[in-house]
Scaffold this active site. Structure first.
Site, PDB file in Angstrom:
ATOM      1  N   GLU B 235       0.768  -1.190   0.072  1.00 25.20           N
ATOM      2  CA  GLU B 235       0.018  -0.210   0.118  1.00 25.20           C
ATOM      3  C   GLU B 235       1.012   1.262   0.085  1.00 25.20           C
ATOM      4  O   GLU B 235       0.486   2.121  -0.580  1.00 25.20           O
ATOM      5  CB  GLU B 235      -0.933   0.070   1.185  1.00 25.20           C
ATOM      6  CG  GLU B 235      -2.000  -0.900   1.094  1.00 25.20           C
ATOM      7  CD  GLU B 235      -3.193  -0.812   2.328  1.00 25.20           C
ATOM      8  OE1 GLU B 235      -3.800  -0.056   2.084  1.00 25.20           O
ATOM      9  OE2 GLU B 235      -2.811  -1.491   3.218  1.00 25.20           O
ATOM     10  N   HIS B 251       8.961 -26.428   4.369  1.00 21.66           N
ATOM     11  CA  HIS B 251       8.558 -27.540   3.667  1.00 21.66           C
ATOM     12  C   HIS B 251       7.954 -27.309   2.192  1.00 21.66           C
ATOM     13  O   HIS B 251       7.573 -28.033   1.452  1.00 21.66           O
ATOM     14  CB  HIS B 251       7.226 -28.038   4.302  1.00 21.66           C
ATOM     15  CG  HIS B 251       7.801 -28.336   5.880  1.00 21.66           C
ATOM     16  ND1 HIS B 251       7.809 -29.857   6.252  1.00 21.66           N
ATOM     17  CD2 HIS B 251       7.886 -27.738   6.773  1.00 21.66           C
ATOM     18  CE1 HIS B 251       8.180 -29.861   7.449  1.00 21.66           C
ATOM     19  NE2 HIS B 251       8.032 -28.811   7.991  1.00 21.66           N
ATOM     20  N   LYS B 342     -13.224   0.397  -4.848  1.00 17.52           N
ATOM     21  CA  LYS B 342     -14.466   0.991  -3.786  1.00 17.52           C
ATOM     22  C   LYS B 342     -15.419   1.481  -4.431  1.00 17.52           C
ATOM     23  O   LYS B 342     -16.517   1.459  -4.326  1.00 17.52           O
ATOM     24  CB  LYS B 342     -13.823   1.758  -2.712  1.00 17.52           C
ATOM     25  CG  LYS B 342     -13.078   0.562  -1.687  1.00 17.52           C
ATOM     26  CD  LYS B 342     -12.637   1.315  -0.439  1.00 17.52           C
ATOM     27  CE  LYS B 342     -12.249   0.309   0.458  1.00 17.52           C
ATOM     28  NZ  LYS B 342     -11.356   0.815   1.730  1.00 17.52           N
TER      29      LYS B 342
END
Lengths: 365, 365
Positions: B235, B251, B342
């Site tokens: 951001e 892993h 948005k």
């Protein structure tokens, strides 16, 4: 464009993945029986309905826990936590069911959690193809499902995932799952994704990802699948990869696409299957990513049940990661950094043996 | 090397972050009082000790939940789940405490969860700087903490994190936390990380990360911090970034470093603070990464308490992400892709208003 170098596949990983349906069928052929009692630090105890479920596992074993949680969705009415650590969360106690999953049976984190579960008088079950975890279950007498051995852990996903579901069925926590469609999809995929098939979505995906860093965006029941695919590209292909989930990624990760100089290294794979608000959201996200120059691949499954959709995309992604390894001329089976790490930690620490001694003392008190 | 272009910081984000201690002190000055009763779908109810805690929040608000969970460690003996979704998990019910956190108060996912919590007769609390979430709390009469408004959500972390802890204190779920050291560390950091200081770890970190993709490796109580730092680089800096956690990354993710051609785009930031096995493991991992050519930066905190360590590294990482934005000449405040998203979702969906209507009907039945 590079060619698929099939000779790099020295352990036959491609065929192992194409034969996934056989592993799934093997687990379905098992009829595990629930022991009346098993031993913990407080003596012999019984199973009853748990208030929380913890699935312990790392890597290819742990992700099976994530996928089971996604597949069951709202079917289980108690909290399920997947623990990829050496220790259990502090709420673990006699009302908690702990399912320890380790394909090799020798994963030190999972073994530590098993011993802690015995000490805390939890309900216990385990899944492995042998190793220390099987020995632990012989000491406690708790439920254990034995897997076919000889695979790489990541290549045994159908066994691991079905064995967790079978464990939950045996404990009467869930009822029978829609296994039939999974088997059908995996059988069809054997033909669809075979090297002979030129109209092959796994090969196509691999070709699109050549020389790129895959970033997989999942959501809802595809959250675990996004992480699974990332891990497959890490291990089979030996490339960096990244996984994020909707809607969270819309609050931060999406901004990273603004820097085209750095982001051009990535190709986004978006797992699609959504309704209502989520559809609006994901389509808006894709439009915005493309505006900043992102390459976007969308994947969806033809399957109907959630379980079959999950396994279908895991199968496609797994085979794509193998085909991509073959484009690079790399052996999908080799994971040199993990081998180096296990060797060094095994030499220096040797935790497994100490844990077996501790467990033996705990249950014989 | 590029220069810091301070004029790009049009909203004074650098000073907002340097003044973090003031936001922390503001929350400590509040004395929230617990309502005797609040309204849900089943009428008026009281608070009691919950069997599970769910913290709902996205982006900068949700990560505060992750950090609280990490900071409390074993202090809370019930499962805590951080929900970054539109819906609550199926176990949510009258024994569940739901804490809805949204800095703006208008995050549609969090508002959806609040309404669902009211419908399911959960215990409810909320935190916002106003917006719909505050209106919702006025309808239910449930506990609400009001934040200082006017910040970017990510820039208000000290308020969000302390407000969640204050909520848990007010509900008598935890006792007083070691806030004093946090304030002290944030005050010292104001000097240490100021633009005038040439021996500045935040600037140094930014300079090392120029033209690179940061990948942050956390573990134990630094798991949430790794994700927080990733989000900050997304951001504030507007670059891709990646977060992984030990021991899981050993892993799978570690294998990605084998492909030096793709991995040379990344610089690893490893958050150090470990004992025993984990120390062995992390040092072995770093050696192996370096063998494959990885650039590795190690970060640790001088603080003593876990809470202060968490906030210290969040402060360092946040300021580094701002300094790095200024090296690129980018405004740390702007998040164009999120603004576009948005706007589009707000226009098409308008969920907040519908949720307020639904809530009003639910509590007045």
């Amino acid at each position: 464009m590079s060619q698929f170098k099939y000779r790099a596949d020295t352990e036959g990983m491609l065929n192992t993945y194409l034969d996934w349906y056989k592993q799934a069928e093997y687990i379905l052929s098992l009829k595990p029986s629930l022991p009346d009692k098993f031993k913990t630090s407080k003596g012999a105890r019984e199973y009853h309905r748990p208030q929380h479920i913890i699935i312990c596992g790392l890597g290819g074993s742990g992700i099976a826990g994530d996928l089971v949680k996604d597949a069951l969705g709202n079917e289980i009415k108690v909290p399920i936590e997947i623990v990829k650590e050496y220790t259990l969360p502090s709420y673990a106690g006699e009302e908690t069911l702990v399912i320890a999953v380790s394909y090799s049976g020798n994963t030190e984190e999972t073994l530590s959690c098993y011993v802690e579960a015995v000490e805390k008088n939890c309900m216990i079950a385990s899944i492995s193809s042998g190793g220390y975890l099987k020995k632990f279950s012989e000491k406690t007498g708790a439920l254990h499902i034995d897997l076919m051995s000889g695979y790489q852990p990541r290549a045994s996903l159908p066994q691991l995932l079905f064995a967790i579901l079978k464990t939950l069925e045996t404990l009467k926590i869930v009822s029978g799952q829609p296994y039939a469609e999974v088997i059908q999809v995996l059988r069809e995929n054997k033909t669809n994704f075979s090297p002979e098939n030129e109209q092959n979505k796994a090969k196509e995906l691999a070709e699109k990802l050549y020389r790129k860093i895959p970033v997989i965006y999942g959501h809802s029941f595809y959250k675990g699948v996004a992480i699974r695919l990332k891990n497959e590209f890490n291990e089979n292909t030996k490339i960096p990869a990244k996984a994020e989930v909707f809607p969270e990624l819309d609050h931060n990760d999406i901004v990273g696409w603004e820097d085209n100089e750095l982001s051009k290294n990535f190709t986004a794979i978006i797992l699609r299957n959504e309704e209502e608000y989520m559809k609006e959201r994901i389509e808006a996200t894709i439009d915005i990513m493309k505006k900043y120059g992102a390459e976007v691949i969308e994947l969806s499954s033809r399957a109907e049940t959630v379980l079959a959709k999950i396994m279908d995309i895991c199968h496609l992604g797994g085979l794509a990661s193998i085909y991509l390894a073959l484009l690079y001329g790399r052996d999908p089976a080799l994971i040199e950094p993990i081998s180096l790490l296990k060797k060094r930690l095994g030499e220096k620490v040797g935790l497994q043996k100490k844990l077996l001694e501790k467990l033996s003392k705990t249950v014989s008190q």
